[in-house]
Design a protein around this motif. Structure first.
Motif, PDB file in Angstrom:
ATOM      1  N   VAL A  32       4.825   0.023   0.003  1.00 58.64           N
ATOM      2  CA  VAL A  32       4.304   0.808   1.120  1.00 58.64           C
ATOM      3  C   VAL A  32       4.144   2.257   0.676  1.00 58.64           C
ATOM      4  O   VAL A  32       5.100   2.894   0.225  1.00 58.64           O
ATOM      5  CB  VAL A  32       5.230   0.719   2.352  1.00 58.64           C
ATOM      6  CG1 VAL A  32       4.731   1.631   3.466  1.00 58.64           C
ATOM      7  CG2 VAL A  32       5.322  -0.717   2.839  1.00 58.64           C
TER       8      VAL A  32
ATOM      9  N   GLU B 187      -1.457  -3.227  -0.943  1.00 56.74           N
ATOM     10  CA  GLU B 187      -0.197  -2.632  -0.541  1.00 56.74           C
ATOM     11  C   GLU B 187      -0.312  -2.227   0.926  1.00 56.74           C
ATOM     12  O   GLU B 187      -1.339  -2.436   1.549  1.00 56.74           O
ATOM     13  CB  GLU B 187       0.137  -1.416  -1.412  1.00 56.74           C
ATOM     14  CG  GLU B 187      -0.797  -0.227  -1.239  1.00 56.74           C
ATOM     15  CD  GLU B 187      -2.092  -0.306  -2.047  1.00 56.74           C
ATOM     16  OE1 GLU B 187      -3.079   0.300  -1.604  1.00 56.74           O
ATOM     17  OE2 GLU B 187      -2.134  -0.966  -3.083  1.00 56.74           O
ATOM     18  N   GLY B 188       0.764  -1.653   1.457  1.00 57.66           N
ATOM     19  CA  GLY B 188       0.734  -1.159   2.828  1.00 57.66           C
ATOM     20  C   GLY B 188       0.558   0.351   2.838  1.00 57.66           C
ATOM     21  O   GLY B 188       0.928   1.030   1.880  1.00 57.66           O
TER      22      GLY B 188
ATOM     23  N   LEU C 117       1.474   0.978  10.408  1.00 55.36           N
ATOM     24  CA  LEU C 117       1.543   0.356   9.092  1.00 55.36           C
ATOM     25  C   LEU C 117       0.287  -0.489   8.921  1.00 55.36           C
ATOM     26  O   LEU C 117       0.073  -1.449   9.655  1.00 55.36           O
ATOM     27  CB  LEU C 117       2.796  -0.506   8.978  1.00 55.36           C
ATOM     28  CG  LEU C 117       3.021  -1.228   7.655  1.00 55.36           C
ATOM     29  CD1 LEU C 117       3.099  -0.242   6.486  1.00 55.36           C
ATOM     30  CD2 LEU C 117       4.279  -2.072   7.734  1.00 55.36           C
ATOM     31  N   GLU C 118      -0.561  -0.084   7.982  1.00 54.11           N
ATOM     32  CA  GLU C 118      -1.783  -0.817   7.694  1.00 54.11           C
ATOM     33  C   GLU C 118      -1.508  -1.741   6.517  1.00 54.11           C
ATOM     34  O   GLU C 118      -0.991  -1.306   5.486  1.00 54.11           O
ATOM     35  CB  GLU C 118      -2.932   0.152   7.386  1.00 54.11           C
ATOM     36  CG  GLU C 118      -3.240   1.057   8.564  1.00 54.11           C
ATOM     37  CD  GLU C 118      -4.363   2.038   8.320  1.00 54.11           C
ATOM     38  OE1 GLU C 118      -4.872   2.587   9.305  1.00 54.11           O
ATOM     39  OE2 GLU C 118      -4.736   2.269   7.151  1.00 54.11           O
ATOM     40  N   LEU C 119      -1.838  -3.018   6.684  1.00 51.09           N
ATOM     41  CA  LEU C 119      -1.517  -4.047   5.697  1.00 51.09           C
ATOM     42  C   LEU C 119      -2.758  -4.855   5.333  1.00 51.09           C
ATOM     43  O   LEU C 119      -3.740  -4.861   6.087  1.00 51.09           O
ATOM     44  CB  LEU C 119      -0.458  -4.997   6.267  1.00 51.09           C
ATOM     45  CG  LEU C 119       0.909  -4.394   6.565  1.00 51.09           C
ATOM     46  CD1 LEU C 119       1.749  -5.359   7.393  1.00 51.09           C
ATOM     47  CD2 LEU C 119       1.614  -4.043   5.266  1.00 51.09           C
TER      48      LEU C 119
END
Length: 113
Positions: free
Chosen positions: A17, A39-40, A92-94
């Motif tokens: 992250v 990744e995040g 949190l962008e995943l």
């Protein structure tokens, strides 16, 4: 892991992250990036997002200040918006599919070290 003190589910996620916590890193986010996430990206502080100038879909997790998940959005497509989420402190962008494959659910806590 279950925390016996309050029976909350704390989970880790199988992604590195990256933290975006300055004005410029939050402003840029993932805009103009051509390749999908591996990744995040944790954007702090943040309670809404837009997908302007994005070229791929992502999964999005909205977190409170103590990392409780309060909203999840799967497969958010380019040029879409998520309006402000009450109580959200971070996003949190995943990679797309991460919410489903990691069984991320509202009410759980994410362990971000």
């Amino acid at each position: 892991m279950i925390n016996s003190k309050n029976s909350a589910l704390y989970r880790t996620i199988p992604f590195t992250v990256i933290r975006a916590d300055s004005f410029l890193t939050r402003l840029k986010g993932l805009m103009f990036r051509r390749t999908p996430l591996e990744e995040g990206l944790l954007i702090v502080p943040c309670n809404s997002i837009h997908m302007c100038f994005m070229f791929f879909s992502i999964d999005v997790v909205f977190l409170t200040q103590n990392n409780e998940i309060i909203k999840v959005v799967e497969n958010l497509k380019p040029w879409r918006f998520v309006p402000p989420v009450k109580g959200a402190h971070a996003v949190l962008e995943l990679p797309v599919g991460a919410i489903r494959s990691s069984s991320i659910k509202v009410g759980e806590f994410i362990n971000l070290q």
